[in-house]
Structure formats: structure tokens, C-alpha cells
Scaffold this motif. Sequence first.
Motif, PDB file in Angstrom:
ATOM      1  N   ARG A 167      39.369  53.393  45.642  1.00 36.05           N
ATOM      2  CA  ARG A 167      38.789  52.062  45.732  1.00 36.05           C
ATOM      3  C   ARG A 167      38.469  51.619  44.302  1.00 36.05           C
ATOM      4  O   ARG A 167      37.718  52.299  43.602  1.00 36.05           O
ATOM      5  N   LEU A 176      37.376  48.629  41.412  1.00 36.74           N
ATOM      6  CA  LEU A 176      36.718  47.364  41.095  1.00 36.74           C
ATOM      7  C   LEU A 176      37.193  46.902  39.731  1.00 36.74           C
ATOM      8  O   LEU A 176      37.051  47.616  38.741  1.00 36.74           O
ATOM      9  N   ASP A 205      43.016  50.156  46.921  1.00 36.71           N
ATOM     10  CA  ASP A 205      42.210  49.084  47.509  1.00 36.71           C
ATOM     11  C   ASP A 205      41.436  48.446  46.362  1.00 36.71           C
ATOM     12  O   ASP A 205      40.628  49.106  45.705  1.00 36.71           O
ATOM     13  N   THR A 254      39.041  45.444  44.580  1.00 33.11           N
ATOM     14  CA  THR A 254      38.066  44.360  44.621  1.00 33.11           C
ATOM     15  C   THR A 254      37.935  43.794  43.216  1.00 33.11           C
ATOM     16  O   THR A 254      38.019  44.541  42.227  1.00 33.11           O
ATOM     17  N   VAL A 312      42.676  36.940  45.083  1.00 33.35           N
ATOM     18  CA  VAL A 312      42.875  37.331  46.485  1.00 33.35           C
ATOM     19  C   VAL A 312      44.141  36.713  47.055  1.00 33.35           C
ATOM     20  O   VAL A 312      44.981  37.390  47.648  1.00 33.35           O
ATOM     21  N   ASN A 358      42.095  42.933  47.613  1.00 37.85           N
ATOM     22  CA  ASN A 358      41.568  43.113  48.965  1.00 37.85           C
ATOM     23  C   ASN A 358      40.271  42.374  49.196  1.00 37.85           C
ATOM     24  O   ASN A 358      39.973  41.973  50.343  1.00 37.85           O
ATOM     25  N   ALA A 359      39.479  42.179  48.137  1.00 36.61           N
ATOM     26  CA  ALA A 359      38.189  41.515  48.298  1.00 36.61           C
ATOM     27  C   ALA A 359      37.736  40.985  46.949  1.00 36.61           C
ATOM     28  O   ALA A 359      38.257  41.376  45.897  1.00 36.61           O
ATOM     29  N   SER A 360      36.747  40.091  46.985  1.00 38.49           N
ATOM     30  CA  SER A 360      36.183  39.540  45.753  1.00 38.49           C
ATOM     31  C   SER A 360      34.668  39.512  45.860  1.00 38.49           C
ATOM     32  O   SER A 360      34.098  39.476  46.956  1.00 38.49           O
ATOM     33  N   MET A 377      29.444  47.121  50.586  1.00 35.62           N
ATOM     34  CA  MET A 377      30.878  47.164  50.870  1.00 35.62           C
ATOM     35  C   MET A 377      31.471  48.561  50.685  1.00 35.62           C
ATOM     36  O   MET A 377      32.569  48.837  51.194  1.00 35.62           O
TER      37      MET A 377
END
Length: 336
Positions: A161, A163, A184, A186, A199, A205-207, A221
Motif C-alpha cells: 500500500r 502513499l 494499491d 493513494t 484518480v 486507488n484513493a485520494s 483507511m
Amino acid sequence: MKALLCDEPGRLSLVERDVPKRAENEVLVRIRHVGICGTDFHIYAGKHPFLEYPRVMGHELSGIVEEAPSGSSLKKGEPVYIVPYLSCGTCHACRKGLTNACQNIQVLGVHRDGGMTEYLSVPEQNVVPTGGISLVDAAMIEFLAIGAHGVKRGSITSQDRVLVTGAGPIGMSAIIFAKARGADVTVIDTREDRLAFAVDGLKANASLFADASAEEQVQKMTSGDGFDVVIDATGNAIPMQRGFNFLAHGARYVLLSVVRQDITFSDPEFHKREATLFASRNAQPDDFAEVVRQMEAGNVPSRALNTHSGRLEDGVQLFQDWSRPEAGVIKAILEV
């Protein structure tokens, strides 16, 4: 030939210069496209710490071979991109293959005049055929390679994951190559338009919006774990320091950003996590090759990234226009 010269901070001029004479081990390239990046805008604004004026900027370059050394595999008329990091080949870093961290590195457009001009002569080893990549896309390879290098430094896999902090062009490049490895991803920033593009256009996948609640949101999250890899591309010391708050136990923190100030972090928290901190500087030849592979595979939305274009002859006015935040520039490219 014409060249766009930054005479001093805030002042550009279009000048006439002689076509450079090719040295024995160099290739003379007819420049066709020049990508403009944050470094160029920093030079224009007088914020670059390693530069002397006047300077011809430009290090994101593609063009056509005009002259090559005898026996070279490069031929006149061949489309190429230029690796703008001129390494010495003899220092400790170069001997270890770390040409991106050469102790005597000369970066085109920074330490010596770059490619905002019609012709440029550079060492043959820095000139690479584009293959099936268009010349306009090839002018984006360098900034994308910086993100690819950072992703490589972080050893990102599909199990991570990630960031990415900062949704400018370099952060976007990190998103692209982290996604290419199946991670994944963000992204966090203060600009809603950049978050939406990350996105919708880059398939993050996310913000997250970078307000005071970001730490709390990260905890929610990730179920309290934090991120396996954090990549900073903000270019600002404050969010660089804040990024330590988002690390999971055993995480890797990759700094694509470089700032003049010191950055600090809590040693007990860093040790408790047994985290690893990586600097990521420039890019290596295999990073450039990875960009080309991903472009050929259709994983780089080059048309969406290239938001602005114009002619070298209009560069004086275009720099003024494009340097304003409201211009909405992601990647601007000058045609020569």
C-alpha cells in the motif's frame, strides 16, 4: 541558431548563437521538443541553488540525429531522446554504476546550457533511439524516469500500500510506475483538481486532502497500520517531515523531493517502526528504459499529461503564462 536564454531571474530572451561544433565522442542533435519542469520554473524564478546565470534551460529533450561519430550505431535522421545527466565515469559513484549520483555530475540546463535551442551536442552515451515512441512523448521520458527510479528505490510490489505525497508531475510519475507494479496507491495533496486527475486519469486507488485531519484519515483507511511505502514529491520541507507520520511498521520512505533546509523526524518513532529512509536522485539508464516499456504498453497517459504546448520562439511569453498556478499546467512542451 535560436536559443531561449534565461538572462537572470524573471527575464528570458530569444537569442542567436552559433551551431555547436561536435566533439569527437559527441552526437549533434537537432532538438525538436523540450519538456518544461519544476526545475525550469525554479530557475526562471531565481530559486535554484546550483545555478549561474545566464543559462539556456531544458533537460527533457527529444530530437533528430544531425551528426554522429564515425562507426556509431546512431544514424543521421534517427529520432532520439537525451539522458541529461552527464557523468564523469571515473568517480566512486560512477565506478559502482551509480551514474545518477556522480560526484561531478553536470545536468543539462542546470550546470551547463541545455536544450531550449535548435542544436545541442552531447556525449554519444547520452543519446538513445526512441524506438516506437513519438518525439513529443519522448520529451516526457526524463521526468517520468525520476518517478520510475523512486519506485525502484522503494522496491514496490503488488503487496504494498503506497502513499504518494504531492500530485505534481513527479508525484504523478510515481503513481504511474507504482500502479504498473500492481501496488494499491493513494495520493495526498492540497489541490482538488490534481487529486481528481490522479484518480480519474492515472488510476490511483484513493485520494486524500492534505488538511489537519490527514493523519486520522490515514489511520482509518489503513486500519491503523499506515502505508508500506511513502513517496514524497512535494518539494517542501514541512510535508516531507509530516510524511514520517504515515509510515507503517517496516515501511520504506522515499524522498524524491530535495530541499535546502534540514528535515527532522522523531527517532523513537522511526526506530519503533524499523523504517527505512531512501534518497532518490535523478534516474538511471534502466529507469529510462522502463518508461519506454510502459509507454509502449500503453500504461502512460501521455496525451493527458501533456496539457500545454507552444513554440520556442514564443517561449518568453509562454513562460510568464505557464508559471502561474491558474494556468493548470501538468506538463508543458516547447516545439523547436
